[in-house]
Design an enzyme around this catalytic site. Structure first.
Site, PDB file in Angstrom:
ATOM      1  N   ASP A 150       0.805  -1.178  -0.103  1.00 11.91           N
ATOM      2  CA  ASP A 150       0.149  -0.014  -0.031  1.00 11.91           C
ATOM      3  C   ASP A 150       0.850   1.055  -0.025  1.00 11.91           C
ATOM      4  O   ASP A 150       0.882   2.149   0.992  1.00 11.91           O
ATOM      5  CB  ASP A 150      -0.743   0.007   1.277  1.00 11.91           C
ATOM      6  CG  ASP A 150      -0.215  -0.155   2.642  1.00 11.91           C
ATOM      7  OD1 ASP A 150       0.939  -0.756   2.565  1.00 11.91           O
ATOM      8  OD2 ASP A 150      -0.863   0.127   3.482  1.00 11.91           O
ATOM      9  N   HIS A 161       9.530  -0.398   9.070  1.00  8.93           N
ATOM     10  CA  HIS A 161       8.663  -1.418   9.066  1.00  8.93           C
ATOM     11  C   HIS A 161       8.734  -2.238   7.949  1.00  8.93           C
ATOM     12  O   HIS A 161       9.085  -3.663   8.002  1.00  8.93           O
ATOM     13  CB  HIS A 161       7.130  -0.718   8.948  1.00  8.93           C
ATOM     14  CG  HIS A 161       6.807   0.052  10.385  1.00  8.93           C
ATOM     15  ND1 HIS A 161       6.859  -0.245  11.758  1.00  8.93           N
ATOM     16  CD2 HIS A 161       6.592   1.347  10.653  1.00  8.93           C
ATOM     17  CE1 HIS A 161       6.646   0.483  12.557  1.00  8.93           C
ATOM     18  NE2 HIS A 161       6.442   1.678  11.786  1.00  8.93           N
TER      19      HIS A 161
HETATM   20  C1  BDR Z   1       2.693  -0.438   8.664  1.00  9.61           C
HETATM   21  O1  BDR Z   1       1.585   0.481   8.543  1.00  9.61           O
HETATM   22  C2  BDR Z   1       1.719   1.328   7.226  1.00  9.61           C
HETATM   23  O2  BDR Z   1       1.490   2.570   7.614  1.00  9.61           O
HETATM   24  C3  BDR Z   1       2.870   0.908   6.835  1.00  9.61           C
HETATM   25  O3  BDR Z   1       3.328   1.249   5.409  1.00  9.61           O
HETATM   26  C4  BDR Z   1       3.652  -0.372   7.460  1.00  9.61           C
HETATM   27  O4  BDR Z   1       3.119  -1.166   6.546  1.00  9.61           O
HETATM   28  C5  BDR Z   1       3.455  -0.328   9.998  1.00  9.61           C
HETATM   29  O5  BDR Z   1       2.488  -0.505  11.141  1.00  9.61           O
HETATM   30 CA    CA Z   2       2.612  -0.927   3.927  1.00  6.04          CA
END
Ligand code: BDR
Ligand code: CA
Length: 323
Positions: A9, A245
């Site tokens: 995403d 992340h």
């Molecule tokens: C996840 O949430 C999204 O905002 C980031 O892209 C990542 O995949 C982290 O909690």
């Molecule tokens: Ca993500």
């Protein structure tokens, strides 16, 4: 060689993860599938196409997926984290290629069948497309080499509620359906991603040596780093920084030895105040009540050698995108 689909995403940190995958000599990206999350799916799909253009990989297919969760309404997009366009509002050029005509779920099933056990699925957004792919082909878990998920948290507090991480709460029913299946599934959650930070100085270096790709990663990260400047766990760092992340899930593919895991049955809470919580059986031995008997096991990363993951990420980008 890891032949992968990234279900994504994009997303500032998704862009970093995609760049790492493209730069790494042991990873072959077979396609991107897109999902709502950091923005609507129209925006994340456009971002995916734009990123591939800038990263010099416009030939890689992009298949668009779900724009809303399976059963709950979509939460407002976290534009205070990633910007309104989810890429830090830096105004990327319009994409030059078209989206694949197949749905994300169909694309996943097709490639899994084509690669006959070799496909690794890396999911770095809400798990709606993976759940949809399971509906199309219930045999999918046996057809993939592994499923790697950035999502959830076991011990570390959540980043959306006290117990929930963004990707899991984004579609808790999908997350539960996916973890209820018996696949070789690995979860890279906040327990490790909150330990693994990327600094402004790294992005300066990447921007200086990686041409347009580096420039994009540096500029897009400014908005994201500004958001994390307000995070009280990161206050002690003088430089701007943010958790890696999504990139951590990709680095796991090539450096699994940098992570320590607990293996156990798992479930995701679907509603109520604990919605989106990942619950992992860390004990393993039988319990008095039978509810968890027969649930498949997953591996959840609990510790990480953060410096190794960080250094590998930066070195891989510097080598892979050397201008
Ligand atoms: C996840 O949430 C999204 O905002 C980031 O892209 C990542 O995949 C982290 O909690
Ligand atoms: Ca993500």
């Amino acid at each position: 060689m890891h032949r992968i689909i990234i279900d994504t995403d994009p997303g500032v940190d998704d862009a970093q993860a995609i760049a790492y995958a493209l730069a790494h000599p042991d990873i072959s990206v077979e396609g991107l599938t897109t999902v709502f999350g950091n923005a609507s799916v129209d925006i994340t799909t456009r971002n995916a196409l734009q990123l591939l253009d800038v990263f010099g990989a416009g030939e890689i297919p992009v298949a668009q997926g779900a724009d809303h969760p399976l059963q709950i309404p979509r939460f407002a997009s976290p534009d205070f984290v990633h910007g309104k366009d989810a890429m830090g509002d830096i105004g990327l050029a319009p994409p030059t290629s078209l989206v694949d005509p197949r749905s994300a779920a169909q694309f996943i099933v097709d490639i899994a069948n084509q690669l006959q056990g070799e496909l690794t699925l890396v999911a770095i957004g809400p798990l709606t497309n993976i759940a949809a792919a399971l509906r199309l082909d219930a045999g999918l878990p046996a057809k993939v080499r592994q499923l790697v998920i950035m999502g959830g948290t076991v011990v570390e507090p959540g980043n959306v509620t006290p117990v929930a991480e963004a990707n899991f709460i984004g579609d808790p029913h999908a997350a539960e359906q996916v973890l209820a299946q018996d696949w070789p599934a690995t979860v890279i959650g906040l327990d490790v991603t909150h330990q693994t930070l990327l600094y402004d100085q790294d992005l300066e270096k990447i921007s200086a040596h990686c041409g347009d790709a580096g420039d994009l990663l540096r500029k897009s990260s400014r908005f994201y780093f500004d958001f994390y400047r307000g995070d009280k766990n990161l206050e002690k760092h003088e430089q701007s920084c943010a958790p890696m992340h999504d990139a951590s899930a990709l680095v796991y593919l090539t450096k699994p030895e940098a992570f320590t895991f607990v293996t156990g049955a798992a479930c995701v809470i679907e509603d109520g105040p604990a919605m989106g919580q990942l619950v992992l059986d860390r004990k393993g031995s039988p319990y008095v009540m039978p509810h968890w008997e027969g649930r498949p096991k997953i591996s959840a990363a609990m510790q990480v050698q953060a410096a190794r993951v960080h250094d590998d990420f930066v070195d891989t980008l510097l080598r892979g995108f050397a201008a």
